[in-house]
Design a protein around this motif. Sequence first.
Motif, PDB file in Angstrom:
ATOM      1  N   ASP A 154      31.785 -21.811 -55.272  1.00 50.96           N
ATOM      2  CA  ASP A 154      32.798 -22.864 -55.160  1.00 50.96           C
ATOM      3  C   ASP A 154      32.608 -23.707 -53.899  1.00 50.96           C
ATOM      4  N   SER A 155      31.909 -23.161 -52.908  1.00 46.28           N
ATOM      5  CA  SER A 155      31.736 -23.885 -51.648  1.00 46.28           C
ATOM      6  C   SER A 155      30.879 -25.136 -51.796  1.00 46.28           C
ATOM      7  N   VAL A 156      30.104 -25.217 -52.873  1.00 41.30           N
ATOM      8  CA  VAL A 156      29.248 -26.396 -53.071  1.00 41.30           C
ATOM      9  C   VAL A 156      29.702 -27.264 -54.231  1.00 41.30           C
ATOM     10  N   ASP A 157      30.851 -26.938 -54.817  1.00 34.95           N
ATOM     11  CA  ASP A 157      31.330 -27.725 -55.962  1.00 34.95           C
ATOM     12  C   ASP A 157      31.550 -29.187 -55.599  1.00 34.95           C
ATOM     13  N   GLY A 158      32.137 -29.402 -54.422  1.00 34.65           N
ATOM     14  CA  GLY A 158      32.399 -30.775 -54.006  1.00 34.65           C
ATOM     15  C   GLY A 158      31.127 -31.581 -53.834  1.00 34.65           C
ATOM     16  N   VAL A 159      30.108 -30.928 -53.277  1.00 42.38           N
ATOM     17  CA  VAL A 159      28.821 -31.607 -53.102  1.00 42.38           C
ATOM     18  C   VAL A 159      28.207 -31.933 -54.457  1.00 42.38           C
ATOM     19  N   SER A 160      28.277 -30.976 -55.393  1.00 48.00           N
ATOM     20  CA  SER A 160      27.715 -31.200 -56.726  1.00 48.00           C
ATOM     21  C   SER A 160      28.368 -32.394 -57.411  1.00 48.00           C
ATOM     22  N   GLU A 161      29.695 -32.505 -57.276  1.00 40.97           N
ATOM     23  CA  GLU A 161      30.397 -33.632 -57.882  1.00 40.97           C
ATOM     24  C   GLU A 161      29.972 -34.950 -57.251  1.00 40.97           C
ATOM     25  N   ARG A 162      29.774 -34.927 -55.944  1.00 47.64           N
ATOM     26  CA  ARG A 162      29.429 -36.159 -55.241  1.00 47.64           C
ATOM     27  C   ARG A 162      28.021 -36.632 -55.570  1.00 47.64           C
ATOM     28  N   ILE A 163      27.064 -35.705 -55.673  1.00 49.72           N
ATOM     29  CA  ILE A 163      25.682 -36.120 -55.889  1.00 49.72           C
ATOM     30  C   ILE A 163      25.323 -36.204 -57.377  1.00 49.72           C
ATOM     31  N   GLY A 164      26.206 -35.709 -58.247  1.00 49.18           N
ATOM     32  CA  GLY A 164      26.003 -35.866 -59.684  1.00 49.18           C
ATOM     33  C   GLY A 164      25.090 -34.858 -60.332  1.00 49.18           C
ATOM     34  N   VAL A 165      24.617 -33.877 -59.576  1.00 49.80           N
ATOM     35  CA  VAL A 165      23.794 -32.786 -60.118  1.00 49.80           C
ATOM     36  C   VAL A 165      24.209 -31.494 -59.410  1.00 49.80           C
ATOM     37  N   PRO A 166      24.009 -30.335 -60.052  1.00 48.03           N
ATOM     38  CA  PRO A 166      24.340 -29.072 -59.381  1.00 48.03           C
ATOM     39  C   PRO A 166      23.495 -28.882 -58.120  1.00 48.03           C
ATOM     40  N   VAL A 167      24.106 -28.315 -57.081  1.00 48.59           N
ATOM     41  CA  VAL A 167      23.353 -27.983 -55.876  1.00 48.59           C
ATOM     42  C   VAL A 167      22.384 -26.848 -56.211  1.00 48.59           C
ATOM     43  N   ALA A 168      21.105 -27.083 -55.957  1.00 48.20           N
ATOM     44  CA  ALA A 168      20.063 -26.121 -56.351  1.00 48.20           C
ATOM     45  C   ALA A 168      19.879 -25.082 -55.247  1.00 48.20           C
ATOM     46  N   VAL A 169      20.813 -24.139 -55.168  1.00 46.72           N
ATOM     47  CA  VAL A 169      20.797 -23.172 -54.079  1.00 46.72           C
ATOM     48  C   VAL A 169      19.525 -22.322 -54.109  1.00 46.72           C
ATOM     49  N   GLU A 170      19.120 -21.898 -55.306  1.00 47.07           N
ATOM     50  CA  GLU A 170      17.899 -21.091 -55.401  1.00 47.07           C
ATOM     51  C   GLU A 170      16.686 -21.866 -54.883  1.00 47.07           C
ATOM     52  N   ALA A 171      16.636 -23.155 -55.174  1.00 50.72           N
ATOM     53  CA  ALA A 171      15.536 -23.984 -54.674  1.00 50.72           C
ATOM     54  C   ALA A 171      15.575 -24.077 -53.152  1.00 50.72           C
ATOM     55  N   HIS A 172      16.769 -24.054 -52.573  1.00 47.44           N
ATOM     56  CA  HIS A 172      16.880 -24.086 -51.119  1.00 47.44           C
ATOM     57  C   HIS A 172      16.293 -22.819 -50.502  1.00 47.44           C
ATOM     58  N   PHE A 173      16.522 -21.670 -51.150  1.00 47.34           N
ATOM     59  CA  PHE A 173      15.894 -20.437 -50.677  1.00 47.34           C
ATOM     60  C   PHE A 173      14.374 -20.523 -50.802  1.00 47.34           C
ATOM     61  N   VAL A 174      13.904 -21.137 -51.878  1.00 44.92           N
ATOM     62  CA  VAL A 174      12.471 -21.335 -52.036  1.00 44.92           C
ATOM     63  C   VAL A 174      11.938 -22.241 -50.919  1.00 44.92           C
ATOM     64  N   GLY A 175      12.729 -23.250 -50.551  1.00 45.22           N
ATOM     65  CA  GLY A 175      12.347 -24.103 -49.430  1.00 45.22           C
ATOM     66  C   GLY A 175      12.214 -23.321 -48.138  1.00 45.22           C
ATOM     67  N   VAL A 176      13.113 -22.351 -47.924  1.00 41.08           N
ATOM     68  CA  VAL A 176      13.017 -21.484 -46.749  1.00 41.08           C
ATOM     69  C   VAL A 176      11.705 -20.704 -46.775  1.00 41.08           C
ATOM     70  N   PHE A 177      11.366 -20.161 -47.941  1.00 44.07           N
ATOM     71  CA  PHE A 177      10.113 -19.423 -48.081  1.00 44.07           C
ATOM     72  C   PHE A 177       8.926 -20.332 -47.772  1.00 44.07           C
ATOM     73  N   ALA A 178       8.976 -21.559 -48.286  1.00 43.07           N
ATOM     74  CA  ALA A 178       7.913 -22.519 -47.988  1.00 43.07           C
ATOM     75  C   ALA A 178       7.840 -22.789 -46.494  1.00 43.07           C
ATOM     76  N   GLY A 179       9.002 -22.898 -45.836  1.00 41.96           N
ATOM     77  CA  GLY A 179       9.029 -23.134 -44.396  1.00 41.96           C
ATOM     78  C   GLY A 179       8.417 -21.996 -43.608  1.00 41.96           C
ATOM     79  N   VAL A 180       8.641 -20.766 -44.058  1.00 42.13           N
ATOM     80  CA  VAL A 180       8.021 -19.616 -43.399  1.00 42.13           C
ATOM     81  C   VAL A 180       6.504 -19.706 -43.515  1.00 42.13           C
ATOM     82  N   LEU A 181       6.016 -20.022 -44.715  1.00 39.01           N
ATOM     83  CA  LEU A 181       4.570 -20.129 -44.918  1.00 39.01           C
ATOM     84  C   LEU A 181       3.972 -21.250 -44.060  1.00 39.01           C
ATOM     85  N   VAL A 182       4.643 -22.388 -44.038  1.00 39.66           N
ATOM     86  CA  VAL A 182       4.152 -23.523 -43.244  1.00 39.66           C
ATOM     87  C   VAL A 182       4.224 -23.199 -41.760  1.00 39.66           C
ATOM     88  N   GLY A 183       5.339 -22.592 -41.329  1.00 41.14           N
ATOM     89  CA  GLY A 183       5.493 -22.256 -39.919  1.00 41.14           C
ATOM     90  C   GLY A 183       4.458 -21.260 -39.435  1.00 41.14           C
TER      91      GLY A 183
END
Length: 207
Positions: A161-190
């Motif tokens: 529910d903490s991201v519902d407002g953001v999802s409504e504003r941007i018109g698509v669901p917040v891709a939380v799982e993709a954000h975790f994948v981004g963290v993994f990518a950041g670890v690899l790049v770092g």
Amino acid sequence: MLKGKIINSHSRFGGFRFWATALLIVAFVALYICHSYVDLSYRRDLVDSGQWWRLFSGQFVHNNNSHLFSNMAALLLCRVLLSIVYGERDFILSLLSCAFMTGVLIHFLLPSYEYYLGVSAALYGVLIAGALAMWRGRPYAGASLFVLIIAKLSLDYLVPDSVDGVSERIGVPVAVEAHFVGVFAGVLVGVGEAALGLIRPAALPPK
């Protein structure tokens, strides 16, 4: 000597430090306009049919004005926050590397994702890569940034529910799982940046 080089570099661009980031923002706007005419998002079916460039392009297009402007603001915040470890070139290279890695990892690690767009996951990645670089010179600051990012993402995942407002504003669901994948990518790049010695550690404050 290093200080002199910084001053000279700034003078070339009228003292403006973040000129490349500004150009990237202009590119975001241009891609947003192009995306309104030609779909540039990540689409699994099209990637599987050979359009591999969508792994990269999907990271830089946005669904609506709110999506675009919020991510541009986040980009500027990331740039300022990481200015102690990244010069302009290194920041842009790190972001592009995180974007590419995020696109590839989404495709292979998140098979339920048929569609994706937005630079937010890559921004999480560059924050993590920056936190790792920061940790080498300012371990408490780097660790604090790392923990804050993981805490934010954990909240988004555990309390949807903490991201519902953001999802409504941007018109698509917040891709939380993709954000975790981004963290993994950041670890690899770092880790890669540290191994190659591409990024300077964050300087300790003078005594």
